[in-house]
Design an enzyme around this catalytic site. Structure first.
Site, PDB file in Angstrom:
ATOM      1  N   ASN A 178       0.805  -1.226   0.000  1.00 45.40           N
ATOM      2  CA  ASN A 178       0.000   0.000   0.000  1.00 45.40           C
ATOM      3  C   ASN A 178       0.836   1.273   0.000  1.00 45.40           C
ATOM      4  OD1 ASN A 178      -2.272  -1.519  -0.087  1.00 45.40           O
ATOM      5  ND2 ASN A 178      -2.716  -1.391   2.101  1.00 45.40           N
ATOM      6  N   ASN A 197      -3.271   0.146  -3.393  1.00 51.89           N
ATOM      7  CA  ASN A 197      -4.662  -0.193  -3.169  1.00 51.89           C
ATOM      8  C   ASN A 197      -5.479   0.725  -4.083  1.00 51.89           C
ATOM      9  OD1 ASN A 197      -7.308  -0.324  -2.092  1.00 51.89           O
ATOM     10  ND2 ASN A 197      -6.416  -1.178  -0.221  1.00 51.89           N
ATOM     11  N   PRO A 198      -6.426   0.169  -4.847  1.00 53.03           N
ATOM     12  CA  PRO A 198      -7.200   1.035  -5.751  1.00 53.03           C
ATOM     13  C   PRO A 198      -7.758   2.257  -5.023  1.00 53.03           C
ATOM     14  CG  PRO A 198      -7.745  -1.245  -6.174  1.00 53.03           C
ATOM     15  CD  PRO A 198      -6.822  -1.241  -4.981  1.00 53.03           C
ATOM     16  N   SER A 199      -8.123   2.091  -3.746  1.00 56.71           N
ATOM     17  CA  SER A 199      -8.692   3.240  -3.025  1.00 56.71           C
ATOM     18  C   SER A 199      -7.668   4.367  -2.876  1.00 56.71           C
ATOM     19  CB  SER A 199      -9.200   2.800  -1.654  1.00 56.71           C
ATOM     20  OG  SER A 199      -8.111   2.451  -0.834  1.00 56.71           O
ATOM     21  N   SER A 282      -5.607 -11.121   3.116  1.00 60.14           N
ATOM     22  CA  SER A 282      -5.008  -9.792   3.007  1.00 60.14           C
ATOM     23  C   SER A 282      -3.917  -9.822   1.937  1.00 60.14           C
ATOM     24  CB  SER A 282      -4.396  -9.387   4.351  1.00 60.14           C
ATOM     25  OG  SER A 282      -3.282 -10.213   4.633  1.00 60.14           O
ATOM     26  N   GLY A 284      -1.006  -8.773   2.261  1.00 63.24           N
ATOM     27  CA  GLY A 284       0.229  -9.189   2.909  1.00 63.24           C
ATOM     28  C   GLY A 284       0.386 -10.697   2.915  1.00 63.24           C
ATOM     29  N   HIS A 330     -10.424  -8.210   7.033  1.00 63.51           N
ATOM     30  CA  HIS A 330      -9.481  -9.319   6.980  1.00 63.51           C
ATOM     31  C   HIS A 330      -9.429 -10.032   8.330  1.00 63.51           C
ATOM     32  CE1 HIS A 330      -8.151  -7.901   3.147  1.00 63.51           C
ATOM     33  NE2 HIS A 330      -7.712  -6.763   3.630  1.00 63.51           N
TER      34      HIS A 330
END
Ligand SMILES: *[C@@H]1O[C@H](CO)[C@@H](O)[C@H](O)[C@H]1NC(C)=O
Ligand SMILES: *[C@@H]1O[C@H](CO)[C@@H](O)[C@H](O)[C@H]1NC(C)=O
Ligand SMILES: *[C@@H]1O[C@H](CO)[C@@H](O)[C@H](O)[C@H]1NC(C)=O
Ligand SMILES: *[C@@H]1O[C@H](CO)[C@@H](O)[C@H](O)[C@H]1NC(C)=O
Ligand SMILES: *[C@@H]1O[C@H](CO)[C@@H](O)[C@H](O)[C@H]1NC(C)=O
Ligand SMILES: *[C@@H]1O[C@H](CO)[C@@H](O)[C@H](O)[C@H]1NC(C)=O
Ligand SMILES: *[C@@H]1O[C@H](CO)[C@@H](O)[C@H](O)[C@H]1NC(C)=O
Length: 356
Positions: A178, A197-199, A282, A284, A330
């Protein structure tokens, strides 16, 4: 007189003996603290206990103090590597999921004019046209070889003040998440692959006319690969593909890439079968699985989903801020237990304490 002298000598001898024992004891104690000797039998017991934990276990059922005491002992045991176990994991992951060959779309595993399906819906698909295809990278950094030492650097508050930066930077391949900040003292600077992250792209408006801020943000990671989930939900596709089209001409040497939906789908299925059910893995945890497949040695930093460290001191959520995650997205504690299991089996090395 003679008896008196004898008594004096005896007394002196006792004093010297006590003194010696005291010094010795103190020395042993200090050495224990300094080089952290845990009896090998105890190390074996701890490894055995955590290596055999069920994948679906929820650590909420543990006595947390006992758990962290066990862990701080385990962390002081000499690291153990089990090549058989590593090869077994690699073979299983290759057979189910194949990060080696399909982690993200590239020119080897994708065809121009191919339709790629979505992770969450087989009805939807995205058409790879010639222009899109031409912007894909040729292959993977691990094509034709395995990577030796990999560091996977999570964002946990446990990395704050850890001084692990130098150690992390010695890895051959460093994975981050991220677009987390890099910092030479605690987390290091080297980056070979970093997730977006797309957000996070929502914050960059009018990318076409104003690419500067995003370009600046990604330049921090040099020529590392930027990887994003664009084909899980249609809503993420437009944002990701727009950023890809803007960044590619400006930074052609820094590839932005898209997780392949079949990799994501198969990996979720793999862990579901082990008991990680109803869990959205997640990023990760996913990339640690990638590392287990493509790297010989996997070092995991900054994965610790609890709010106090092994010494019961309060931690921030991330090493760079204290903003909590959205609840229930998650199941990090369950994922963590599986990492602990892999550590105890000698398949990877977890780092939960400051680096020396
Ligand atoms: C934690 O609990 C287990 C089982 O009750 C026990 O065997 C172990 O010694 C405890 N560990 C510590 C560090 O107290
Ligand atoms: C290494 O892993 C293999 C496969 O799980 C296991 O059979 C073996 O006992 C392990 N060796 C050691 C020394 O733990
Ligand atoms: C992954 O899943 C797809 C279907 O989504 C399947 O065709 C493929 O063989 C699976 N395995 C690997 C190693 O890609
Ligand atoms: C993994 O993917 C690559 C590229 O598509 C393919 O050549 C290879 O056969 C696949 N391996 C497995 C085990 O599915
Ligand atoms: C991709 O999908 C389109 C419709 O969306 C279809 O016309 C085309 O034939 C498909 N291409 C391939 C290679 O399947
Ligand atoms: C990190 O170190 C700073 C300065 O030494 C200290 O103020 C801070 O409390 C430490 N933070 C953690 C989480 O240990
Ligand atoms: C790196 O981390 C340390 C300790 O947390 C902090 O004092 C320092 O300001 C950070 N540096 C950067 C460049 O963020």
């Amino acid at each position: 007189m003679d008896r008196f002298m004898k008594r004096i000598f005896a007394l002196l001898a006792v004093i010297v003996l006590i003194f010696t024992i005291a010094v010795f004891y103190d020395k042993i104690n200090t050495t224990t603290r300094e080089i952290h000797v845990i009896p090998p039998v105890y190390c074996m017991q701890l490894r055995h206990k955590f290596a055999n934990i069920a994948s679906a276990t929820n650590p909420a059922q543990f006595d947390f103090k006992n758990f962290t005491e066990d862990l701080s002992a385990l962390m002081r045991c000499p690291p153990m590597s089990n090549i058989t176990q590593k090869e077994l994991n690699r073979a299983r992951l290759r057979a189910c999921c194949n990060a080696t060959g399909i982690l993200y779309y590239n020119k080897q595993n994708t065809a121009a004019n191919q339709n790629i399906t979505y992770e969450t819906s087989s009805k939807q698909s995205y058409h790879i046209n010639k222009d899109f295809y031409n912007m894909l990278p040729e292959d993977f950094p691990w094509s034709g070889r395995t990577l030796s030492n990999c560091a996977v650097v999570g964002s946990g508050g446990i990395l704050k003040n850890s001084s692990c930066g130098r150690e992390i930077d010695t890895a051959d391949f460093v994975i981050r998440f991220n677009m987390a900040p890099v910092n030479d003292s605690d987390v290091g600077l080297k980056t070979d692959l970093v997730t977006m992250n797309p957000s996070q792209l929502l914050g960059y408006k009018n990318l076409k006319s104003n690419p500067g801020p995003l370009v600046e943000r990604v330049s921090v990671y040099g020529n590392s690969i930027l990887i994003i989930s664009a084909f899980n939900y249609a809503a993420n596709t437009r944002l990701s593909v727009n950023a890809f089209k803007v960044l590619h001409p400006i930074r052609p040497q820094q590839h932005m890439v898209f997780f392949s939906s079949s990799y994501m789908k198969n990996l979720s299925g793999f862990w579901k079968r082990q008991g990680l059910k109803g869990v959205h893995l997640s990023s990760g945890f996913r990339l640690i699985n990638v590392a287990l497949e493509v790297c010989d040695h996997v070092h995991v930093y900054g994965f610790w989903p609890f709010d106090t460290n092994l010494e019961q001191q309060k931690l921030t959520h991330h090493y760079f801020d204290n903003v909590g995650p959205k609840r229930g997205v998650h199941a990090m504690p369950k994922e963590f237990l599986n990492l602990l299991k892999l550590h105890s089996q000698g398949a990877l090395t977890l780092h939960l304490q400051p680096c020396l």
